[in-house]
Scaffold this active site. Structure first.
Site, mmCIF file in Angstrom:
data_model
loop_
_atom_site.group_PDB
_atom_site.id
_atom_site.type_symbol
_atom_site.label_atom_id
_atom_site.label_comp_id
_atom_site.label_asym_id
_atom_site.label_seq_id
_atom_site.Cartn_x
_atom_site.Cartn_y
_atom_site.Cartn_z
ATOM 1 N N ARG A 104 -0.394 15.012 13.217
ATOM 2 C CA ARG A 104 0.428 14.697 12.035
ATOM 3 C C ARG A 104 0.731 15.974 11.254
ATOM 4 O O ARG A 104 -0.139 16.811 11.024
ATOM 5 C CB ARG A 104 -0.311 13.725 11.112
ATOM 6 N N ASP A 152 0.864 -1.180 0.000
ATOM 7 C CA ASP A 152 0.000 0.000 0.000
ATOM 8 C C ASP A 152 0.901 1.231 0.000
ATOM 9 O O ASP A 152 1.655 1.459 0.960
ATOM 10 C CB ASP A 152 -0.920 -0.011 1.231
ATOM 11 N N TYR A 186 -4.889 11.303 -4.044
ATOM 12 C CA TYR A 186 -5.292 12.612 -3.507
ATOM 13 C C TYR A 186 -4.394 13.103 -2.383
ATOM 14 O O TYR A 186 -4.600 14.184 -1.862
ATOM 15 C CB TYR A 186 -6.758 12.606 -3.062
HETATM 16 C C1 PLP Z 1 -5.657 7.305 2.633
HETATM 17 C C2 PLP Z 1 -5.566 5.825 2.723
HETATM 18 C C3 PLP Z 1 -6.592 5.010 2.236
HETATM 19 C C4 PLP Z 1 -7.846 5.633 1.695
HETATM 20 O O1 PLP Z 1 -8.686 4.718 1.097
HETATM 21 P P1 PLP Z 1 -9.953 5.248 0.285
HETATM 22 O O2 PLP Z 1 -10.535 4.046 -0.296
HETATM 23 O O3 PLP Z 1 -9.448 6.247 -0.697
HETATM 24 O O4 PLP Z 1 -10.871 5.939 1.235
HETATM 25 C C5 PLP Z 1 -6.417 3.629 2.303
HETATM 26 N N1 PLP Z 1 -5.301 3.087 2.809
HETATM 27 C C6 PLP Z 1 -4.296 3.852 3.303
HETATM 28 C C7 PLP Z 1 -3.075 3.208 3.842
HETATM 29 C C8 PLP Z 1 -4.417 5.240 3.280
HETATM 30 O O5 PLP Z 1 -3.446 5.988 3.773
#
Ligand code: PLP
Length: 422
Positions: free
Chosen positions: A381, A207, A232
Site C-alpha cells: 500500500r 467507517d 491518526y
Molecule cells: C485503522 C482502522 C481501524 C483502527 O481501529 P483502532 O481501534 O484504532 O485500532 C479500524 N477500522 C478501520 C477501517 C481502520 O482503517
C-alpha cells in the site's frame, strides 16, 4: 538518478513534475509537518507524520496544564469539553454540523457503540450487514456485538451474499460499511448506499478511517445515521490518538449505547444513582479520555482545516494518477498488479499493488527511504497525502519501485525477516 516515465510522453517527465510542484497551491502545507530528512512517506494512511505545532502544544499540555494547572485544568484548560470541541472540528472536515461528533476512545470501541446504537434505533430487526473485506477489527467487534445479542445475526458481503445491496432487507437493522476499503482503496458512494439502506428501513454506520481528512465527506448531506473513524491516519493526530463517533441529530434522543459511563451522563457531576444519558452527542461518551493524546488533536486538525477539502482531493487524485501511470507497465511486466480502481470517483487516496513478494519489496523500498506498508497476504500500500508530498516525491518513489522490481533487489535475504507490525 534516471527517473521513470521520460519515454512515455513528449514532455520529459521530470520537467512536467517540477512544473506541477511549482504551480501546486498546497505546496506550502509541507512546512507544517516534520517529515524526516531523506524520507518519502507513503504510509500516512497508517500513521500520519507529526505536525510541527504539536511540539509546543504537548509542552503546554504537560507543563502548564498538567504540572501547574493540575485538577483545575479540567475547567481552566477546557479538558472536559475537548471531546465536543475537537469533535466539532472533526465534524467540519466530514460534512457534519456541530453537536453531532465527539472525539473519544478508539475506532474499535466506537464501532461497538455505533452498532449497538444502530440496533437500538431499529428494535425488532435482527441482522447486521457488513463487508467480509472490512478492516478486521470492525468485524471482530461486530462478532462481539452479536455474541451479546443472540437475537441478532451478522451477515457478510462476500460470504452470505455477493453485494451489500443484496443482503439489505426488511430484517436489517444496521449496515456497517467502510467508506474507503483499506486494502484496495475502493471508495463507496455514500449518498447512494445510505439511500438504499434507508429504503430498507435500516440505519447505516460509515467507517471513515480512510476518508476523513483526505477527501470530501458529506455525512449530513448524505443523510448518514452514524459514523466512526480514527484520527491518526490522514488527520495526523498521533499514534493511538482518540478516534471519533458521529450520530445525526435526529437520532440523539432515541439512541442507546451500552458503554453507559459517567461522561455520557446528562449530569456527570451530580453523581446520581442511575444512568440518564446526555441529550446530545455526549451520550456516545463513556469515561475519562486520555487527555494528553487528545491534546495532540489540535495540531493535526489545525494543519489542514483551513484548506478546501476539494483542493486536497484534487491533488490526491493527481498524485495517485501520476504514481499509477508511472508504475503500471513495469508492474505488469514483473508480476505485480494495481488493484486500486482506475476511476477517480471509485477510489480514495492510496495505490494498492499485489505481488507474492510484496513484503520484501516494501522492505527494499524502506531501505531506500520510501516508506509504504504491507498487508497480508500480498498487498503493498502506498498512501498519498497531499499535505506533505510533492509530485517530485511521487516520481522518485515510482522510480524506486520500478528499480526494485526490475533489479529484484528485494531478493536480498535481509528483506524477508518479518516484524510484528508490517
Ligand atoms: C485503522 C482502522 C481501524 C483502527 O481501529 P483502532 O481501534 O484504532 O485500532 C479500524 N477500522 C478501520 C477501517 C481502520 O482503517
Amino acid at each position: 538518478m534516471t527517473l521513470v516515465g521520460d519515454h512515455s510522453t513528449g514532455v520529459p517527465m521530470r520537467a512536467e513534475v517540477e512544473a506541477r510542484d511549482a504551480a501546486d497551491p498546497l505546496a506550502h502545507l509541507r512546512d507544517r509537518f516534520h517529515v524526516p530528512e531523506g524520507l518519502i512517506y507513503l504510509a500516512g494512511n497508517s500513521l500520519g507524520p507529526a505536525p510541527l505545532a504539536v511540539f509546543d502544544d504537548m509542552e503546554t499540555a504537560l507543563r502548564q496544564e498538567w504540572a501547574d494547572g493540575l485538577v483545575g485544568s479540567w475547567n481552566e484548560a477546557g479538558w472536559f469539553a475537548l471531546a465536543d470541541r475537537l469533535g466539532d472540528r472533526i465534524g467540519a472536515l466530514i460534512g457534519a454540523e456541530a453537536g453531532q461528533t465527539v472525539a473519544c476512545d478508539t475506532t474499535s470501541v466506537n464501532v461497538y457503540k455505533a452498532l449497538h446504537a444502530g440496533l437500538s434505533l431499529r428494535p425488532g430487526r435482527t441482522t447486521i450487514v457488513a463487508e467480509s473485506g472490512s478492516f478486521p477489527t470492525d468485524l471482530y467487534v461486530a462478532e462481539g456485538v452479536v455474541a451479546g445479542r443472540p437475537d441478532v445475526t451478522l451477515l457478510l458481503e462476500g460470504v452470505d451474499g455477493a453485494t451489500l445491496e443484496e443482503l439489505i432487507g426488511e430484517r436489517t437493522a444496521v449496515v456497517l460499511v467502510n467508506h474507503v476499503d483499506y486494502r484496495t482503496g475502493a471508495l463507496r458512494d455514500m449518498a447512494a448506499l445510505t439511500r438504499r439502506v434507508h429504503e430498507a428501513g435500516a440505519v447505516v454506520v460509515w467507517d471513515l478511517c480512510h476518508s476523513a481528512g483526505i477527501l470530501p465527506v458529506a455525512l449530513d448531506a448524505s443523510n448518514a445515521d452514524l459514523a466512526v473513524g480514527c484520527t491518526y491516519k490522514y488527520l495526523n493526530c498521533g499514534p493511538g490518538s482518540p478516534a471519533f463517533i458521529y450520530a445525526a441529530h435526529r437520532h440523539h434522543e432515541t439512541l442507546r449505547q451500552p458503554l453507559s459511563g459517567w461522561w455520557g451522563h446528562a449530569a456527570p457531576f451530580a453523581f446520581e444513582l442511575g444512568y440518564r444519558p446526555d441529550a446530545g452527542a455526549r451520550r456516545l461518551l463513556c469515561g475519562t479520555q486520555p487527555i494528553l493524546s487528545m491534546r495532540a488533536l489540535n495540531a493535526g486538525l489545525a494543519a489542514i482545516e483551513d484548506v478546501d477539502m476539494a483542493e486536497i482531493r484534487a491533488k490526491s487524485l493527481a498524485l495517485t494518477d501520476l504514481f499509477m501511470d508511472l508504475v503500471r507497465e513495469p508492474c505488469a511486466a514483473h508480476g505485480a498488479e494495481i488493484v486500486t480502481p482506475q476511476a477517480a470517483a471509485e477510489r480514495g487516496s492510496q495505490v494498492s499493488i499485489t505481488h507474492p513478494d510484496g513484503y520484501a519489496i516494501i522492505q527494499a523500498l524502506i531501505a531506500r527511504g520510501i516508506v509504504g506498508d504491507f498487508r497480508a497476504p500480498n498487498l503493498m500500500r502506498f498512501g498519498m497525502a497531499p499535505a506533505y508530498l510533492s509530485y517530485h516525491d511521487i516520481h522518485v518513489a515510482a522510480t524506486a519501485l520500478v528499480e526494485v522490481l526490475e533489479s529484484e533487489s528485494w531478493r536480498d535475504p535481509r528483506f524477508a525477516a518479518r516484524r510484528a507490525v508490517t
